[in-house]
Design an enzyme around this catalytic site. Structure first.
Site, PDB file in Angstrom:
ATOM      1  N   GLU B  40      -8.314   2.622  69.285  1.00 24.57           N
ATOM      2  CA  GLU B  40      -9.013   1.494  69.058  1.00 24.57           C
ATOM      3  C   GLU B  40      -9.141   1.298  67.913  1.00 24.57           C
ATOM      4  OE1 GLU B  40     -11.745   2.259  72.148  1.00 24.57           O
ATOM      5  OE2 GLU B  40     -10.350   1.865  74.139  1.00 24.57           O
ATOM      6  N   GLU B  71      -9.675   3.040  77.315  1.00 28.72           N
ATOM      7  CA  GLU B  71      -8.390   4.419  77.223  1.00 28.72           C
ATOM      8  C   GLU B  71      -7.473   4.877  78.399  1.00 28.72           C
ATOM      9  OE1 GLU B  71     -11.439   2.937  77.511  1.00 28.72           O
ATOM     10  OE2 GLU B  71     -12.193   3.072  74.804  1.00 28.72           O
ATOM     11  N   PHE B  94     -15.457   7.167  71.226  1.00 27.07           N
ATOM     12  CA  PHE B  94     -16.520   9.247  71.464  1.00 27.07           C
ATOM     13  C   PHE B  94     -15.900   9.642  73.059  1.00 27.07           C
ATOM     14  CE2 PHE B  94     -18.169   5.371  68.675  1.00 27.07           C
ATOM     15  CZ  PHE B  94     -19.055   6.396  68.137  1.00 27.07           C
ATOM     16  N   ASP B  96     -17.784  11.002  75.087  1.00 29.31           N
ATOM     17  CA  ASP B  96     -18.180   9.946  76.184  1.00 29.31           C
ATOM     18  C   ASP B  96     -17.027   9.139  76.901  1.00 29.31           C
ATOM     19  OD1 ASP B  96     -21.076  10.168  75.653  1.00 29.31           O
ATOM     20  OD2 ASP B  96     -20.057  10.162  73.910  1.00 29.31           O
ATOM     21  N   PHE B  97     -16.012   8.260  75.888  1.00 32.27           N
ATOM     22  CA  PHE B  97     -15.667   7.932  77.071  1.00 32.27           C
ATOM     23  C   PHE B  97     -13.961   8.581  77.357  1.00 32.27           C
ATOM     24  CE2 PHE B  97     -15.827   4.993  73.109  1.00 32.27           C
ATOM     25  CZ  PHE B  97     -17.678   4.987  72.963  1.00 32.27           C
ATOM     26  N   HIS B 140     -23.207   7.674  73.805  1.00 28.47           N
ATOM     27  CA  HIS B 140     -22.169   7.698  72.111  1.00 28.47           C
ATOM     28  C   HIS B 140     -22.565   9.621  72.031  1.00 28.47           C
ATOM     29  CE1 HIS B 140     -21.518   3.708  72.554  1.00 28.47           C
ATOM     30  NE2 HIS B 140     -20.789   3.715  72.205  1.00 28.47           N
TER      31      HIS B 140
HETATM   32  C1  LIG Z   1     -15.298   2.315  77.430  1.00 23.02           C
HETATM   33  C2  LIG Z   1     -15.655   2.653  75.481  1.00 23.02           C
HETATM   34  N1  LIG Z   1     -14.675   1.829  74.396  1.00 23.02           N
HETATM   35  C3  LIG Z   1     -14.702   1.813  73.496  1.00 23.02           C
HETATM   36  C4  LIG Z   1     -16.014   1.722  72.508  1.00 23.02           C
HETATM   37  C5  LIG Z   1     -16.156   1.190  71.656  1.00 23.02           C
HETATM   38  N2  LIG Z   1     -16.393  -0.368  71.218  1.00 23.02           N
HETATM   39  C6  LIG Z   1     -17.666  -0.091  71.444  1.00 23.02           C
HETATM   40  S1  LIG Z   1     -18.445  -2.349  71.191  1.00 23.02           S
HETATM   41  C7  LIG Z   1     -16.260  -2.108  71.576  1.00 23.02           C
HETATM   42  C8  LIG Z   1     -15.582  -3.655  70.517  1.00 23.02           C
HETATM   43  C9  LIG Z   1     -15.793  -4.521  71.873  1.00 23.02           C
HETATM   44  O1  LIG Z   1     -15.148  -6.001  71.905  1.00 23.02           O
HETATM   45  P1  LIG Z   1     -16.158  -6.687  72.916  1.00 23.02           P
HETATM   46  O2  LIG Z   1     -15.640  -6.476  74.501  1.00 23.02           O
HETATM   47  O3  LIG Z   1     -15.860  -8.110  72.689  1.00 23.02           O
HETATM   48  O4  LIG Z   1     -17.628  -7.313  72.135  1.00 23.02           O
HETATM   49  P2  LIG Z   1     -17.828  -7.483  71.557  1.00 23.02           P
HETATM   50  O5  LIG Z   1     -18.314  -6.284  70.543  1.00 23.02           O
HETATM   51  O6  LIG Z   1     -17.074  -8.328  70.505  1.00 23.02           O
HETATM   52  O7  LIG Z   1     -19.262  -8.726  71.190  1.00 23.02           O
HETATM   53  C10 LIG Z   1     -15.885  -1.128  71.304  1.00 23.02           C
HETATM   54  C11 LIG Z   1     -14.680  -0.968  71.206  1.00 23.02           C
HETATM   55  C12 LIG Z   1     -17.009   1.748  73.714  1.00 23.02           C
HETATM   56  N3  LIG Z   1     -18.430   1.789  72.961  1.00 23.02           N
HETATM   57  N4  LIG Z   1     -16.675   2.078  75.845  1.00 23.02           N
END
Ligand SMILES: Cc1ncc(C[n+]2csc(CCOP(=O)(O)OP(=O)(O)O)c2C)c(N)n1
Ligand SMILES: Cc1ncc(C[n+]2csc(CCOP(=O)(O)OP(=O)(O)O)c2C)c(N)n1
Ligand SMILES: [Mg+2]
Ligand SMILES: [Mg+2]
Lengths: 348, 334, 334, 348
Positions: B40, B71, B94, B96-97, B140
């Site tokens: 990602e 994931e 991270f 945790d994921f 995280h």
């Molecule tokens: C399981 C997981 N994978 C990856 C992340 C890292 N991460 C945090 S926010 C994000 C993007 C999320 O996009 P969206 O669902 O569109 O929400 P937005 O930030 O646009 O509000 C990512 C990849 C995470 N927090 N949890």
């Protein structure tokens, strides 16, 4: 070159032969399990033969498939050797996995068979990975994942389809809707009438077809394979079918009636129907069919005989195949057990 | 660090852990067409913590792949791809994921070779960042490497220095087994000398004595390697501390630990995992099994006190193991 | 087994582990309207191994819920439901499938109370079956309880007898914390005496001395409790073996173990987990930490030799720890 | 009784007030983060205010919501106190989570707010669990889950929707399609044009609406809530919106152009549009709006002032709140650290 050319009489006969092989193989496995010969679990594919044979028949021989816990049909359709399969069911060293895998993990990577799988829903992400490799290397293959009606409730299946749809990966998803996940009917696991509606969520083609009709399955998968191969991405096909037996051998099937089971068998039996079609077209006689049945029955019996006689693995082999090279930890444990006198088992 | 006879040059460059990881990826992408990096925001963003910066520009979209947030899909795709002729390097943002991906990791990636009777290769690397210290709160900041080290069929490495990071990541990518590469997010800016030779690798399963000493052995991982070295410097004259960077969690280099213990008679294990059933216990137990009569005092464990990592800085500082804890642990037994 | 002053009767019934678990569920469903049981085929089929047999008939579809095959969904639903006033008992059919559900387990169920500053209750129980011995092969035979015992914020129990199974499951369901209840599939048919009083419970975090002895302590879990008791009987006269059913993995009853060790000076830990970074190491380490000067020999570990569980019976038998291994381990140190 | 009655002038004003509160709260949080006052990560909700306020406005006050990493807007719309929220962002004991949670984990279970969530995709299963409790107890509530356009690629979201659809659980899923997941545009994460197409896979109602229009969101969620409450099961609503700021404060936003961002702000700003609508209807004057802004700005500044002054937690509190009762392990570690002189921190 497809695996089984169902456009030709010879191909159709071959299709029938494979369906019958699956049926007889699993009827035999069932008996030998009930005898106590085969350990573990056996999930018979009986009744669903048209799905495996139609789908895999439409693939090229070096295409990849991923399978499920109910994998014998997929293996046999892919051309795996009943003898080595039976040896695996018996836990023998000559089996496809040297006895380490058993019924639920038969694999033959060289034949493009990436494994039966004990984890419901795990195949589609793996097939998607195979499709990624294919696209990455610009190879002339596709991947096909089988998944149950129960399995499509697993989130990882959706993740995989989404990735494949987004990247136009060359993969075909075949949902074998045999009406039940263990004892739970499909209506209690899903809100949709047709599981192919899942395709809408990913804007890919989705079809629901008669999974008791090997020709229908063959045609749908052939088209899907073409699409995948042309770079047009994945297709999701739901094949409505029925498992004649319990979820595994030993299942008491309290969740359904005998009438229901017999109804499907009487009206829709995929082998009977297809055989009749060939007979009606004068491509086969009843005698030829009986002869075919006997040939296969003999081969399966020989496979059992062979599996029975084949040597079991040596206990030491349990420490092998964990990594490309042996890990020091495992060597250490093996040495310790040998030093203790090699007695690991127990008479419990 | 291991000397490799075959290296063409012994020259080194000074760089950070982040740069060392980036360089390892770059070199392996260059070396082997089958290697691709997927995760990602590893591409356009260069990784959320900047580790894959510049790779997309250099290697293009085919080889540096930004994925949907999936994931389980990533781990499954990586497993399926590794089984069919490519060499994936998957980033789980991270650690945790890893929970999201755990099924494919434990039941497919880890088991496939064995279940198939050895008839498959599984050349997949999973990179992930872990640890507290950034105020990133409980979801995280976890240190989850004990899970992977414990699970049969997986290898796990967790470097403490830039050189270890580079050498181990290259070995991980070249390995035909699934290797988990755990990056501690607080050491990305730590710098050190790193061999420049492109054939420089560090074998998985070898620990490294980073500082020799006679009085007590500290086996440390990740951030705590550097902090333990600082403590060793501080104690110089009073206590002569040997510091080992464990580097590989599985396989575990019991010999290096036990040899050191035979010399010092005292052992401290410093690792950021939660303490109960953590990485420390395995090291302590092996030390006892193989060095029972050398042990002059109970092994001391330094780790997270079975809590999650809280957000508020004074709380986070309280639970995170640090050099001060290593020093206390040393003082308890010398 | 713990005596409870408040029990109305000391009477017991003989029953199997399977019956004890079933009875515990039944009693708690009866006692508390908020309790429901959810899982794959827990209803109509009565559980794939028959453990929830008859519950649907007795309690109806509202309280015994057959779910889609969605372990992540199950763990998430259980967590969300527990946070909002019900008391879910979730079945994950085989412990290997915990990987599917791991995200919700580690990041939500385990962390919610802490992340929210304590302002929530999390009364969820997760039942799952584990272990080899049925020829079920690598994806249906794992022993994964070390993962849960290690992860902060989760409690884990793993009974070895019918009484422990019943008493601990009742405590798990009544607990306001997430408790994982690990059933070994090979002991479902083992029988023993079980208190009939509906208020019989066993506190989470207490081990039980099942057999007193002076020469060596065996701390065992699950199937290995019974097998160790058999070994102790066999060795009677030669070696006087104390056998402890650990029962709770987290919290861990260090006191009971160390008291025993102070008496015997020797310790064997027998648990079916893979050995490296397994449950054994924590117990060995605590024994060393709290009983260092009592230890007359290195702690011996009996477990799975870092392999998966293979299908073929002679291979499966080779890797599964058994009474014979416990006996060998005892012989190594007495 | 809905949370904000947008059918009434007073309700509309309240809606505007909450939207403005979100904007000013997050503009301030952003500044204080850049100052180094606020640790960790801050994900501003700026630009998306109409979604939170419209959706939560249509709920009853004791309905449950689950949120995301970008949760400030949901919290403020749900009526949480900016002062205790800001205290949480500052890691202070008076914060909603005693400083243990921070921006990504603000929760107030009593207010039906089941937590912001650092795990993308984790909210929908939790909300589905809350909906299960509601149905189980036959309570007069619903649950609503927010999820991002990125988040809907997570398999657990699909598992949850499938369960809710199968069991007609009282839950509403709101997908906030703000065009990006971190730096990746929605087209690179999905194959569908409208994420509401996901609803087809579960045969539930699905709608794509203008997420910059608070009234449109309100109406769609009000309908969905009625359906849920009537026992007709879940609805999936995609609200197309836009985040004005980077993914988190500090994001360099190399993945999009200034023009793109300014285009959305100029044409679609949810606060500006709604304010103008109220002015045009004579329900608000420009002066009143400015006054409102000042009031809120003052309140937010006071929240910052308060958060700055508020006491930090004592280190010992780190050992609390892991379980209903303290675990012996944790007490043991705490005691050991105290015995060592209480020095855990380091001057690194
Ligand atoms: C399981 C997981 N994978 C990856 C992340 C890292 N991460 C945090 S926010 C994000 C993007 C999320 O996009 P969206 O669902 O569109 O929400 P937005 O930030 O646009 O509000 C990512 C990849 C995470 N927090 N949890
Ligand atoms: C992740 C996971 N969950 C549960 C199971 C147990 N299980 C094995 S087969 C099965 C039913 C699968 O149903 P379906 O996908 O329809 O396949 P079918 O058995 O009908 O071929 C279940 C629940 C499993 N093996 N893996
Ligand atoms: Mg099925
Ligand atoms: Mg988004």
């Amino acid at each position: 070159m497809v695996t089984i050319d169902m456009e030709q009489p010879e191909g159709r006969k071959e299709g029938l032969r494979r369906m019958l092989t699956i049926r007889l193989f699993d009827e035999t496995a069932e008996k030998r399990f009930l005898d106590g010969d085969i350990p573990g679990f056996v999930h018979p594919y009986i009744g669903e033969e048209a799905v495996a044979v139609g789908a895999i028949g439409a693939l090229e021989p070096d295409d990849y498939i991923t399978s499920t816990h109910r994998g014998h049909g997929h293996c046999l359709a892919k051309g795996l050797d009943p003898e080595r399969m039976m040896a695996e069911l018996y836990g023998k060293r000559e089996g496809y996995c040297k006895g380490k895998g058993g019924s639920m993990h038969i694999a033959d990577v060289d034949a493009g068979m990436l494994g039966a799988n004990g984890i419901v829903g795990a195949g589609p992400p793996l097939a998607t990975g195979a499709a990624f490799s294919i696209q990455y290397d610009d190879r002339d293959q596709v991947a096909l994942a089988f998944c149950g009606d129960g399995g499509i409730a697993q989130g990882q299946v959706h993740e995989a389809i989404n990735m494949a749809a987004t990247w136009d990966l060359p993969v075909v998803y075949v949902v074998e809707n045999n009406q039940y996940g263990e004892g739970t009917p499909v209506e209690k696991q899903h809100n949709v009438e047709n599981l192919s509606d899942t395709a809408h969520a990913y804007d890919i083609p989705g079809f629901t077809i008669d999974g008791m009709d090997v020709t229908a399955v063959y045609e749908a998968v052939a088209e899907a394979r073409d699409r995948a191969d042309a770079g047009d991405g994945p297709t999701l096909i739901e094949a409505k079918t029925y498992r004649y037996r319990g979820h595994f051998v030993g299942d008491e099937e309290e969740y359904r009636t005998d009438e229901e089971v017999e109804g499907w068998q009487r009206e829709d039996d995929p082998i009977e129907t297809f055989k009749q079609r060939l007979v009606d077209r004068d491509e086969l006689t009843d005698e030829e069919f009986e002869q075919l049945r006997e040939e296969i029955a003999t081969a399966v019996d020989e496979a059992v005989e062979h599996a029975r006689e084949a040597p079991t693995p040596e206990p030491d082999e349990a420490y092998e195949d964990m990594f490309a090279q042996p890990a020091p930890e495992i060597q250490h444990f093996a040495a310790q057990f040998r030093a203790d006198g090699g007695e690991r088992g127990d008479d419990r | 660090m291991t000397a490799h006879a075959e290296l063409e040059t012994e020259a080194t460059d000074r760089m950070t852990v982040r740069e060392a990881i980036n360089q390892a990826l770059r070199e392996e992408l260059e070396r082997d067409e089958d290697v691709f990096v997927m995760g990602e925001d590893v591409g356009v963003m260069g990784g959320v913590l900047g580790v894959t910066d510049g790779l997309l520009e250099e290697f293009g979209e085919k080889r540096i792949v930004d994925s949907p947030i999936s994931e389980a899909g990533l781990a499954g795709l990586g497993t399926g791809a590794a089984a069919t002729g490519t060499r994936p390097v998957i980033e789980i943002m991270f650690s945790d994921f890893l929970g999201v991906a755990a099924e494919q990791i434990i039941n497919q990636m880890a088991k496939m070779r064995y279940m198939f009777g050895g008839k498959i290769e599984m050349p997949v690397t999973v990179r992930t960042t872990e640890g507290g210290g950034m105020g990133a709160a409980s979801q995280h900041s976890g240190t989850i490497h004990t899970w992977i080290a414990h699970f049969p069929g997986l290898k796990a490495v967790a470097p403490g220095t830039p050189a270890a990071a580079k050498g181990l990541l290259k070995s991980s990518i070249r390995s035909n087994d699934p290797v988990f590469f755990f990056e501690n997010k607080m050491i990305y800016e730590d710098s050190g000398e790193v061999p420049v030779d492109e054939e420089f690798t560090i074998p998985i399963g070898e620990a490294s004595v980073e500082r020799a000493g006679d009085d007590v052995t500290v086996v440390a991982t990740q951030r705590l390697v550097g902090e333990s070295l600082d403590v060793a410097d501080d104690l110089e004259g009073d206590v002569d501390v040997e510091v080992i960077d464990l580097r590989s969690l599985y396989p575990l280099d019991t010999d290096t630990i036990v040899s050191s213990l035979e010399k010092t008679g005292r052992l401290v294990v410093a690792d950021e995992s939660p303490l109960s059933y953590g990485t420390h216990a395995e090291i302590a137990t092996r030390a006892m099994e193989e060095g029972f009569f050398s042990l002059d005092a109970p092994v001391q464990r330094v780790g997270t006190p079975d809590t999650h990592i809280p957000f508020s800085p004074p709380l986070e500082e309280e639970v995170l193991p640090s050099g001060a804890d290593v020093e206390n642990a040393i003082n308890r037994i010398v």
